[in-house]
Design a protein around this motif. Structure first.
Motif, PDB file in Angstrom:
ATOM      1  N   ASP A  20       0.848  -1.168   0.000  1.00  0.00           N
ATOM      2  CA  ASP A  20       0.000   0.000   0.000  1.00  0.00           C
ATOM      3  C   ASP A  20       0.899   1.238   0.000  1.00  0.00           C
ATOM      4  O   ASP A  20       1.768   1.387   0.861  1.00  0.00           O
ATOM      5  N   ARG A  22       0.515   4.329   0.790  1.00  0.00           N
ATOM      6  CA  ARG A  22       0.495   5.162   1.993  1.00  0.00           C
ATOM      7  C   ARG A  22       1.348   4.548   3.096  1.00  0.00           C
ATOM      8  O   ARG A  22       2.129   5.237   3.759  1.00  0.00           O
ATOM      9  N   HIS A  49      -8.781   6.060   1.176  1.00  0.00           N
ATOM     10  CA  HIS A  49      -7.714   6.204   2.177  1.00  0.00           C
ATOM     11  C   HIS A  49      -6.495   6.948   1.627  1.00  0.00           C
ATOM     12  O   HIS A  49      -5.650   7.391   2.391  1.00  0.00           O
ATOM     13  N   LEU A  50      -6.427   7.140   0.313  1.00  0.00           N
ATOM     14  CA  LEU A  50      -5.344   7.921  -0.289  1.00  0.00           C
ATOM     15  C   LEU A  50      -5.741   9.379  -0.498  1.00  0.00           C
ATOM     16  O   LEU A  50      -4.954  10.175  -0.996  1.00  0.00           O
ATOM     17  N   THR A  52      -7.212  11.484   2.062  1.00  0.00           N
ATOM     18  CA  THR A  52      -7.587  12.023   3.366  1.00  0.00           C
ATOM     19  C   THR A  52      -6.508  12.973   3.887  1.00  0.00           C
ATOM     20  O   THR A  52      -5.377  12.981   3.386  1.00  0.00           O
ATOM     21  N   GLU A  54      -4.906  12.695   6.576  1.00  0.00           N
ATOM     22  CA  GLU A  54      -3.804  11.887   7.093  1.00  0.00           C
ATOM     23  C   GLU A  54      -2.901  11.397   5.958  1.00  0.00           C
ATOM     24  O   GLU A  54      -1.671  11.405   6.087  1.00  0.00           O
ATOM     25  N   ALA A  55      -3.493  11.015   4.841  1.00  0.00           N
ATOM     26  CA  ALA A  55      -2.693  10.584   3.687  1.00  0.00           C
ATOM     27  C   ALA A  55      -1.876  11.750   3.153  1.00  0.00           C
ATOM     28  O   ALA A  55      -0.679  11.605   2.858  1.00  0.00           O
ATOM     29  N   TRP A 146     -11.714  15.362   3.670  1.00  0.00           N
ATOM     30  CA  TRP A 146     -11.902  13.984   4.081  1.00  0.00           C
ATOM     31  C   TRP A 146     -10.813  13.613   5.078  1.00  0.00           C
ATOM     32  O   TRP A 146      -9.687  14.100   5.013  1.00  0.00           O
ATOM     33  N   SER A 147     -11.161  12.716   5.988  1.00  0.00           N
ATOM     34  CA  SER A 147     -10.197  12.215   6.967  1.00  0.00           C
ATOM     35  C   SER A 147     -10.345  10.701   7.034  1.00  0.00           C
ATOM     36  O   SER A 147     -11.257  10.131   6.431  1.00  0.00           O
ATOM     37  N   ASP A 148      -9.460  10.079   7.790  1.00  0.00           N
ATOM     38  CA  ASP A 148      -9.582   8.630   7.969  1.00  0.00           C
ATOM     39  C   ASP A 148     -10.876   8.273   8.698  1.00  0.00           C
ATOM     40  O   ASP A 148     -11.377   7.157   8.562  1.00  0.00           O
ATOM     41  N   ASP A 149     -11.418   9.224   9.446  1.00  0.00           N
ATOM     42  CA  ASP A 149     -12.647   8.976  10.199  1.00  0.00           C
ATOM     43  C   ASP A 149     -13.918   9.398   9.470  1.00  0.00           C
ATOM     44  O   ASP A 149     -15.010   9.011   9.865  1.00  0.00           O
TER      45      ASP A 149
END
Length: 167
Positions: A20, A22, A49-50, A52, A54-55, A146-149
């Motif tokens: 992955d 990330r 998930h790419l 967000t 955090e990413a 967007w976030s991981d949550d």
């Protein structure tokens, strides 16, 4: 013959890491890359998930201070420009959009890319090296990155396409 030969012909000694992106990027030292290209979108799926906060923090950490992040956001059903705009704002990066909308030609699909950098001079150099007008500002960003949550594609659906009413 349809075989992917780019690396073999252009960068035969390039190291390849499987996994992955990330997670792999989180393992590299800070300020390791001058450029990252995120081109993980196939068909119309979105690896959320790419995309967000955090990413983007991982990408920014892996880039040099004047590094360039290129993100391929072509998608028939989801308008990702506002999403990337919110991520740029949240991560403290400037962004420019390039859309090759020649998809109306048989056998061609539109190609939409966003270039991001924490250093405005990097984007200025990119624009200077490109044809006039090739890169333009992004449309207004989404209200929330967007976030991981939290991530929802619903506000960004191109309903006319989803419902089969658009070309």
């Amino acid at each position: 013959d349809g075989t992917f030969t780019f690396l073999a012909r252009c960068a035969p000694g390039a190291p390849i890491r499987f996994g992955d992106a990330r997670l792999e990027l989180a393992q590299v030292p800070s300020a390791h890359f001058d450029m990252l290209v995120i081109d993980a979108f196939s068909s119309d799926s979105i690896p959320v998930h790419l995309m967000t906060r955090e990413a983007f923090a991982v990408y920014k950490r892996a880039l040099t201070p004047d590094g360039l992040l290129l993100v391929h956001i072509s998608n028939r059903y989801i308008e990702l420009e506002p999403v990337i705009g919110a991520l740029a704002r949240t991560s403290g990066m400037q962004a420019r959009l390039r859309a090759d909308l020649e998809g109306g030609n048989p056998g061609r699909s539109p190609s939409v890319w966003v270039a991001l950098s924490a250093d405005p001079a990097t984007l200025s150099r990119l624009e200077a090296a490109s044809p006039p007008g090739a890169w333009e500002p992004l449309p207004p960003p989404a209200g929330r990155a967007w976030s991981d949550d939290f991530a929802s594609i619903l506000p960004f659906l191109r309903w006319e396409k989803v419902l089969g009413r658009g070309s």
